[in-house]
Scaffold this active site. Structure first.
Site, PDB file in Angstrom:
ATOM      1  N   ASP A  86       0.819  -1.205   0.000  1.00 28.95           N
ATOM      2  CA  ASP A  86       0.000   0.000   0.000  1.00 28.95           C
ATOM      3  C   ASP A  86       0.859   1.264   0.000  1.00 28.95           C
ATOM      4  O   ASP A  86       1.816   1.367   0.780  1.00 28.95           O
ATOM      5  CB  ASP A  86      -0.887   0.043   1.248  1.00 28.95           C
ATOM      6  CG  ASP A  86      -2.246  -0.594   1.027  1.00 28.95           C
ATOM      7  OD1 ASP A  86      -2.738  -0.574  -0.120  1.00 28.95           O
ATOM      8  OD2 ASP A  86      -2.828  -1.110   2.006  1.00 28.95           O
ATOM      9  N   GLU A 183     -13.901  -2.403  -1.606  1.00 32.26           N
ATOM     10  CA  GLU A 183     -14.140  -2.513  -0.173  1.00 32.26           C
ATOM     11  C   GLU A 183     -15.507  -1.945   0.209  1.00 32.26           C
ATOM     12  O   GLU A 183     -15.822  -0.797  -0.107  1.00 32.26           O
ATOM     13  CB  GLU A 183     -13.051  -1.798   0.625  1.00 32.26           C
ATOM     14  CG  GLU A 183     -13.256  -1.919   2.125  1.00 32.26           C
ATOM     15  CD  GLU A 183     -12.021  -1.587   2.943  1.00 32.26           C
ATOM     16  OE1 GLU A 183     -12.098  -1.666   4.178  1.00 32.26           O
ATOM     17  OE2 GLU A 183     -10.982  -1.247   2.343  1.00 32.26           O
TER      18      GLU A 183
END
Length: 253
Positions: A86, A183
C-alpha cells in the site's frame, strides 16, 4: 498457473480463466512465508498494519518508513506470490509524490503497489504504470478517508455512488491497473462492476460476485479478537489458542 513466480499479468489472467483469486495481508517474514506455502497468489503488505500490528486507530497514521520496514520483512520470505504494498496516506498527492513513493516501496521489495481512488488519482496511476510498476486499484470505502467520512460506510447504495464507482473503475482500467480491490461495496454494484471491467475485482465485504476476495489475515485466523468486521467469519480462534498455550506452558514451569 505454473510453479514460477506469480506476476500481475498472472493475476489478471485468472479472471479470464474464471479462477477465483484468494488474497491476504502479510506484514512480516513468518506470516508471508506461511501464507505463500498455503498457495495464496497475492499477498498485500497493507496499511491495515497500522491497526493490527502497530496499534494505531486507523491507517492515516502509517508512515512511509513503517511501510518500507514491513515490506522489507515480507520480501525476505521471497514468496512465489505477487507481493503488493500500500502507498500510505498522503504519499501520492501529486504525480511526483506518487512516483517517488512507489519507487521506494519497490526498492524495499514490493512487486506492485496499491492506492485508493479512481479518477482523482488517474494521472498518478498512469505515471506509476508508465514507470514499469504494476498498480492495483482500491475503490468503495477508502480507509485513508475514514476520518473525513466519519467511519466505515457501505458504498453503492444510492445511484450517484453507483455511477461514481463505475466511472472510477473505468478510469483505473484506462490508466493501466491490473486489478481493483472493492471494499464495502453493495453486492449488486460490485457484481455489475465486476462484469463491466476486463481486470479482476477483489472484494472485501463486497459480496461473492467479485473475481476474488481479500481479508486481513488477523481477522481470518482470529488473531485480533478485540475487533472483527461483521463480514468476516474467522476460521480459527488463534488468540484463544495462543492464550491457552501460554497459560499451559506457564503452569508447567
Amino acid at each position: 498457473m505454473s510453479a514460477d513466480k506469480i506476476t500481475a499479468k498472472d493475476i489478471r489472467a485468472m479472471k479470464q480463466r474464471g479462477e477465483k483469486i484468494a488474497a491476504l495481508t502479510a506484514y512480516d517474514f513468518p506470516m508471508t512465508r506461511l501464507l505463500d506455502e498455503s498457495g495464496i497468489p497475492l499477498l498485500l503488505v497493507g496499511d491495515s498494519l497500522g491497526m493490527v500490528v502497530l496499534g494505531y486507530s486507523d491507517t492515516t497514521l502509517v508512515t512511509m518508513e513503517e511501510m518500507e520496514h514491513h515490506v522489507r520483512a515480507a520480501a525476505r520470505a521471497k514468496p512465489r506470490a505477487l507481493l503488493v504494498a500500500d502507498l500510505p496516506f498522503k504519499s501520492y498527492e501529486t504525480v511526483e509524490d506518487a512516483l517517488q513513493s512507489a519507487r521506494r516501496l519497490m526498492l524495499a521489495g514490493a512487486e506492485a503497489v496499491k492506492a485508493e481512488g479512481g479518477h482523482s488519482i488517474e494521472k498518478q496511476v498512469r505515471a506509476i504504470v508508465a514507470d514499469g510498476i504494476p498498480f492495483l486499484g482500491h475503490l468503495g470505502m477508502l480507509p485513508q478517508h475514514v476520518r473525513e467520512e466519519g467511519g466505515y460506510h457501505i458504498k453503492g447504495k444510492i445511484e450517484a455512488e453507483r455511477q461514481s464507482l463505475l466511472a472510477d473503475a473505468q478510469s483505473l482500467v484506462e490508466a493501466g491497473a491490473f486489478g481493483i480491490v472493492l471494499e464495502l461495496v453493495t453486492k449488486t454494484v460490485a457484481g455489475e462492476l465486476t462484469r463491466s471491467v476486463p481486470i479482476p475485482t477483489i472484494g472485501i465485504g463486497s459480496g461473492s460476485e467479485c473475481d476474488g476476495q481479500i481479508l486481513v489475515t488477523h481477522d481470518l485466523v482470529g488473531m485480533f479478537p478485540w475487533f472483527t468486521p461483521r463480514f468476516v467469519t474467522p476460521r480459527m480462534n488463534g488468540a484463544e489458542q495462543m492464550r491457552a498455550a501460554v497459560q499451559d506452558w506457564k503452569k508447567s514451569l
